[in-house]
Design a protein around this motif. Structure first.
Motif, PDB file in Angstrom:
ATOM      1  N   LEU A  66      40.835  53.495  42.461  1.00 49.56           N
ATOM      2  CA  LEU A  66      40.127  53.718  43.722  1.00 49.56           C
ATOM      3  C   LEU A  66      40.986  54.647  44.532  1.00 49.56           C
ATOM      4  CD1 LEU A  66      39.083  50.161  44.901  1.00 49.56           C
ATOM      5  CD2 LEU A  66      37.620  51.933  43.968  1.00 49.56           C
ATOM      6  N   ASP A  67      40.394  55.677  45.125  1.00 51.47           N
ATOM      7  CA  ASP A  67      41.254  56.499  45.972  1.00 51.47           C
ATOM      8  C   ASP A  67      41.003  56.168  47.432  1.00 51.47           C
ATOM      9  OD1 ASP A  67      39.149  58.065  46.776  1.00 51.47           O
ATOM     10  OD2 ASP A  67      39.687  59.779  45.519  1.00 51.47           O
ATOM     11  N   LEU A  68      41.690  56.871  48.293  1.00 50.56           N
ATOM     12  CA  LEU A  68      41.668  56.620  49.732  1.00 50.56           C
ATOM     13  C   LEU A  68      40.253  56.450  50.264  1.00 50.56           C
ATOM     14  CD1 LEU A  68      44.061  56.588  51.643  1.00 50.56           C
ATOM     15  CD2 LEU A  68      43.548  58.940  52.215  1.00 50.56           C
ATOM     16  N   ALA A  69      39.356  57.257  49.759  1.00 45.52           N
ATOM     17  CA  ALA A  69      37.979  57.234  50.245  1.00 45.52           C
ATOM     18  C   ALA A  69      37.183  56.121  49.564  1.00 45.52           C
ATOM     19  CB  ALA A  69      37.343  58.590  49.994  1.00 45.52           C
ATOM     20  N   GLU A  70      37.875  55.246  48.833  1.00 46.43           N
ATOM     21  CA  GLU A  70      37.252  54.149  48.115  1.00 46.43           C
ATOM     22  C   GLU A  70      36.264  54.640  47.055  1.00 46.43           C
ATOM     23  OE1 GLU A  70      37.313  50.249  48.910  1.00 46.43           O
ATOM     24  OE2 GLU A  70      39.312  51.088  49.120  1.00 46.43           O
ATOM     25  N   THR A  71      36.426  55.878  46.657  1.00 46.74           N
ATOM     26  CA  THR A  71      35.548  56.351  45.588  1.00 46.74           C
ATOM     27  C   THR A  71      36.187  55.931  44.282  1.00 46.74           C
ATOM     28  OG1 THR A  71      36.628  58.480  45.838  1.00 46.74           O
ATOM     29  CG2 THR A  71      34.352  58.335  46.619  1.00 46.74           C
ATOM     30  N   MET A  72      35.379  55.367  43.431  1.00 46.42           N
ATOM     31  CA  MET A  72      35.920  54.899  42.164  1.00 46.42           C
ATOM     32  C   MET A  72      35.947  56.076  41.202  1.00 46.42           C
ATOM     33  SD  MET A  72      34.612  51.716  40.012  1.00 46.42           S
ATOM     34  CE  MET A  72      34.635  51.876  38.269  1.00 46.42           C
ATOM     35  N   ILE A  73      37.078  56.229  40.559  1.00 49.71           N
ATOM     36  CA  ILE A  73      37.217  57.323  39.601  1.00 49.71           C
ATOM     37  C   ILE A  73      36.706  56.807  38.254  1.00 49.71           C
ATOM     38  CG2 ILE A  73      38.869  58.951  38.578  1.00 49.71           C
ATOM     39  CD1 ILE A  73      38.997  59.007  41.663  1.00 49.71           C
ATOM     40  N   THR A  74      35.817  57.519  37.668  1.00 45.82           N
ATOM     41  CA  THR A  74      35.316  57.066  36.361  1.00 45.82           C
ATOM     42  C   THR A  74      36.463  57.119  35.363  1.00 45.82           C
ATOM     43  OG1 THR A  74      34.447  59.284  36.176  1.00 45.82           O
ATOM     44  CG2 THR A  74      32.836  57.522  36.491  1.00 45.82           C
ATOM     45  N   HIS A 149      44.319  49.854  39.347  1.00 49.47           N
ATOM     46  CA  HIS A 149      44.538  48.420  39.140  1.00 49.47           C
ATOM     47  C   HIS A 149      43.926  47.925  37.846  1.00 49.47           C
ATOM     48  CE1 HIS A 149      40.943  48.697  41.747  1.00 49.47           C
ATOM     49  NE2 HIS A 149      40.458  47.832  40.891  1.00 49.47           N
ATOM     50  N   ILE A 150      44.599  46.921  37.329  1.00 47.65           N
ATOM     51  CA  ILE A 150      44.100  46.246  36.138  1.00 47.65           C
ATOM     52  C   ILE A 150      43.883  44.815  36.582  1.00 47.65           C
ATOM     53  CG2 ILE A 150      44.658  45.460  33.803  1.00 47.65           C
ATOM     54  CD1 ILE A 150      46.503  47.882  33.538  1.00 47.65           C
ATOM     55  N   THR A 151      42.676  44.326  36.435  1.00 49.71           N
ATOM     56  CA  THR A 151      42.445  42.953  36.856  1.00 49.71           C
ATOM     57  C   THR A 151      41.443  42.279  35.938  1.00 49.71           C
ATOM     58  OG1 THR A 151      41.982  41.544  38.762  1.00 49.71           O
ATOM     59  CG2 THR A 151      40.713  43.565  38.619  1.00 49.71           C
ATOM     60  N   VAL A 152      41.154  41.021  36.230  1.00 50.82           N
ATOM     61  CA  VAL A 152      40.228  40.265  35.392  1.00 50.82           C
ATOM     62  C   VAL A 152      38.813  40.781  35.645  1.00 50.82           C
ATOM     63  CG1 VAL A 152      39.309  37.972  34.945  1.00 50.82           C
ATOM     64  CG2 VAL A 152      41.731  38.259  35.402  1.00 50.82           C
ATOM     65  N   GLY A 153      38.062  40.979  34.594  1.00 50.74           N
ATOM     66  CA  GLY A 153      36.669  41.408  34.718  1.00 50.74           C
ATOM     67  C   GLY A 153      36.498  42.899  34.650  1.00 50.74           C
ATOM     68  N   GLY A 161      30.586  49.826  47.331  1.00 47.85           N
ATOM     69  CA  GLY A 161      31.962  49.657  46.887  1.00 47.85           C
ATOM     70  C   GLY A 161      32.033  49.338  45.405  1.00 47.85           C
ATOM     71  N   HIS A 162      33.005  48.530  45.063  1.00 52.64           N
ATOM     72  CA  HIS A 162      33.148  48.214  43.653  1.00 52.64           C
ATOM     73  C   HIS A 162      33.666  46.808  43.488  1.00 52.64           C
ATOM     74  CE1 HIS A 162      37.402  48.119  42.853  1.00 52.64           C
ATOM     75  NE2 HIS A 162      37.199  48.198  41.552  1.00 52.64           N
ATOM     76  N   ALA A 163      33.382  46.204  42.357  1.00 57.86           N
ATOM     77  CA  ALA A 163      33.796  44.823  42.128  1.00 57.86           C
ATOM     78  C   ALA A 163      34.136  44.632  40.667  1.00 57.86           C
ATOM     79  CB  ALA A 163      32.657  43.895  42.531  1.00 57.86           C
ATOM     80  N   HIS A 164      34.795  43.531  40.404  1.00 58.19           N
ATOM     81  CA  HIS A 164      35.079  43.184  39.014  1.00 58.19           C
ATOM     82  C   HIS A 164      34.335  41.894  38.707  1.00 58.19           C
ATOM     83  CE1 HIS A 164      38.420  45.981  37.977  1.00 58.19           C
ATOM     84  NE2 HIS A 164      38.398  46.135  39.287  1.00 58.19           N
ATOM     85  N   ILE A 165      33.599  41.900  37.630  1.00 58.65           N
ATOM     86  CA  ILE A 165      32.829  40.715  37.254  1.00 58.65           C
ATOM     87  C   ILE A 165      33.727  39.784  36.451  1.00 58.65           C
ATOM     88  CG2 ILE A 165      30.817  39.898  35.956  1.00 58.65           C
ATOM     89  CD1 ILE A 165      30.116  41.458  38.509  1.00 58.65           C
ATOM     90  N   ALA A 166      34.097  38.679  37.055  1.00 67.64           N
ATOM     91  CA  ALA A 166      35.048  37.780  36.405  1.00 67.64           C
ATOM     92  C   ALA A 166      34.504  36.360  36.284  1.00 67.64           C
ATOM     93  CB  ALA A 166      36.362  37.770  37.177  1.00 67.64           C
ATOM     94  N   ALA A 167      33.209  36.201  36.530  1.00 68.11           N
ATOM     95  CA  ALA A 167      32.617  34.865  36.605  1.00 68.11           C
ATOM     96  C   ALA A 167      32.821  34.032  35.341  1.00 68.11           C
ATOM     97  CB  ALA A 167      31.136  34.977  36.921  1.00 68.11           C
ATOM     98  N   PHE A 168      32.805  34.683  34.186  1.00 68.70           N
ATOM     99  CA  PHE A 168      32.864  33.892  32.955  1.00 68.70           C
ATOM    100  C   PHE A 168      34.248  33.815  32.337  1.00 68.70           C
ATOM    101  CE2 PHE A 168      28.658  35.887  33.327  1.00 68.70           C
ATOM    102  CZ  PHE A 168      27.948  34.733  33.648  1.00 68.70           C
ATOM    103  N   VAL A 169      35.244  34.242  33.115  1.00 74.91           N
ATOM    104  CA  VAL A 169      36.595  34.212  32.569  1.00 74.91           C
ATOM    105  C   VAL A 169      37.320  32.989  33.132  1.00 74.91           C
ATOM    106  CG1 VAL A 169      38.717  35.503  32.229  1.00 74.91           C
ATOM    107  CG2 VAL A 169      36.574  36.748  32.525  1.00 74.91           C
ATOM    108  N   SER A 170      37.747  32.111  32.239  1.00 82.33           N
ATOM    109  CA  SER A 170      38.411  30.889  32.672  1.00 82.33           C
ATOM    110  C   SER A 170      39.772  31.210  33.294  1.00 82.33           C
ATOM    111  CB  SER A 170      38.584  29.967  31.468  1.00 82.33           C
ATOM    112  OG  SER A 170      39.771  29.233  31.584  1.00 82.33           O
ATOM    113  N   HIS A 171      40.085  30.469  34.322  1.00 78.57           N
ATOM    114  CA  HIS A 171      41.332  30.694  35.038  1.00 78.57           C
ATOM    115  C   HIS A 171      42.549  30.506  34.119  1.00 78.57           C
ATOM    116  CE1 HIS A 171      44.472  29.658  38.112  1.00 78.57           C
ATOM    117  NE2 HIS A 171      44.022  30.809  38.541  1.00 78.57           N
ATOM    118  N   ASP A 172      42.387  29.645  33.106  1.00 83.69           N
ATOM    119  CA  ASP A 172      43.491  29.383  32.176  1.00 83.69           C
ATOM    120  C   ASP A 172      43.870  30.596  31.341  1.00 83.69           C
ATOM    121  OD1 ASP A 172      43.416  26.840  33.081  1.00 83.69           O
ATOM    122  OD2 ASP A 172      42.379  26.010  31.312  1.00 83.69           O
ATOM    123  N   THR A 173      42.970  31.553  31.260  1.00 81.35           N
ATOM    124  CA  THR A 173      43.282  32.730  30.448  1.00 81.35           C
ATOM    125  C   THR A 173      43.968  33.815  31.275  1.00 81.35           C
ATOM    126  OG1 THR A 173      41.162  33.746  30.865  1.00 81.35           O
ATOM    127  CG2 THR A 173      41.306  32.355  28.904  1.00 81.35           C
TER     128      THR A 173
END
Ligand code: NAG
Length: 237
Positions: A66-74, A149-153, A161-173
């Protein structure tokens, strides 16, 4: 009248050999000189080279910028590859070399001689599942502040904006233990060890998050050899 002397040839040959030897020693003595300068080119894009392994399965992680303008870079240039987190002894040795930043010069010279610049492939086969994910490739970004950033989902964009879909990832992982094999800006120069190359962070907590803050300064790298007389012989790289 001049008659060619048999010793003449021998002397010429010895002189030539001595020159070749000298040249060899001169080339051995490569060193690095960095020059920093103001980047006046705002419009061009900056390349980011990434090679990071995270201790989570590929289907559970997503990376984006994500850059300053919150534009997501493909992030089409980024690949996800299931791997083992633990390195084999041979790979670990290669990795150690990168961790030892003082070995920069040695490494650069071995690269000039054609040594591998990427992590050597795993020798042998292991029976455990591939539970880590190697995220590697490159992305072109605008020269403005931003975050990778590298995150879950997996990341998704939506108009606000943008989001990461993490609903089905167990917290234990959740395991953000990671290893940075390579992180650099600009065109890749084989053999150069960048500040974060070789970093490995292991956590035993599922809630641990890691952040690195980096300032990128335009740098020019000149390599030259210096003889005792202070002459410089440019080496192509
Ligand atoms: C995460 O993975 C690393 C490497 O496999 C392991 O050493 C560590 O204990 C794990 N942490 C958690 C929280 O499971």
């Amino acid at each position: 009248m001049l008659r060619p002397q048999p010793q003449g040839g021998a002397v010429a040959l010895i002189a030539f050999t001595a020159m070749a030897l000298l040249a060899f020693f001169v080339y051995q003595d490569t060193w690095m000189k960095y020059e920093y300068e103001v980047d006046k080119d705002f419009s061009s894009k900056l390349r980011i080279n990434i090679d990071i392994t995270v201790a989570m399965k590929c289907q559970h992680v997503g990376a984006d910028i994500l850059d300053l303008a919150e534009t997501m870079i493909t992030s089409n240039g980024i690949q996800y590859e299931p791997v083992f987190f633990e390195l084999t002894p041979q790979q670990r040795l290669w990795h150690r070399l990168r961790e030892e930043h003082s070995l920069q010069e040695v490494l650069y010279k071995t690269v000039l001689k054609g040594a591998p610049t990427a992590l050597p492939p795993r020798e042998g086969t292991a029976s455990e599942p591939l539970s880590a994910c190697r995220i590697h490739g490159h992305v072109y970004v605008n020269k403005v502040a931003g975050n990778f950033h590298i995150t879950v989902g997996k990341p998704i964009h939506h108009p606000r904006g943008h989001a990461h879909i993490a609903a089905f990832v167990s917290h234990d992982t959740y395991n953000f233990s990671h290893r940075i094999d390579h992180l650099s800006f600009g065109e890749e120069i084989p053999g150069i060890i960048n500040p974060l190359d070789g970093t490995e962070k292991i956590t035993t907590s599922h809630n641990q998050m890691f952040q690195n803050f980096i300032t990128v300064v335009p740098t020019k790298l000149h390599t030259s050899s210096v003889t005792e007389r202070g002459e410089r012989i440019p080496i192509p790289c």
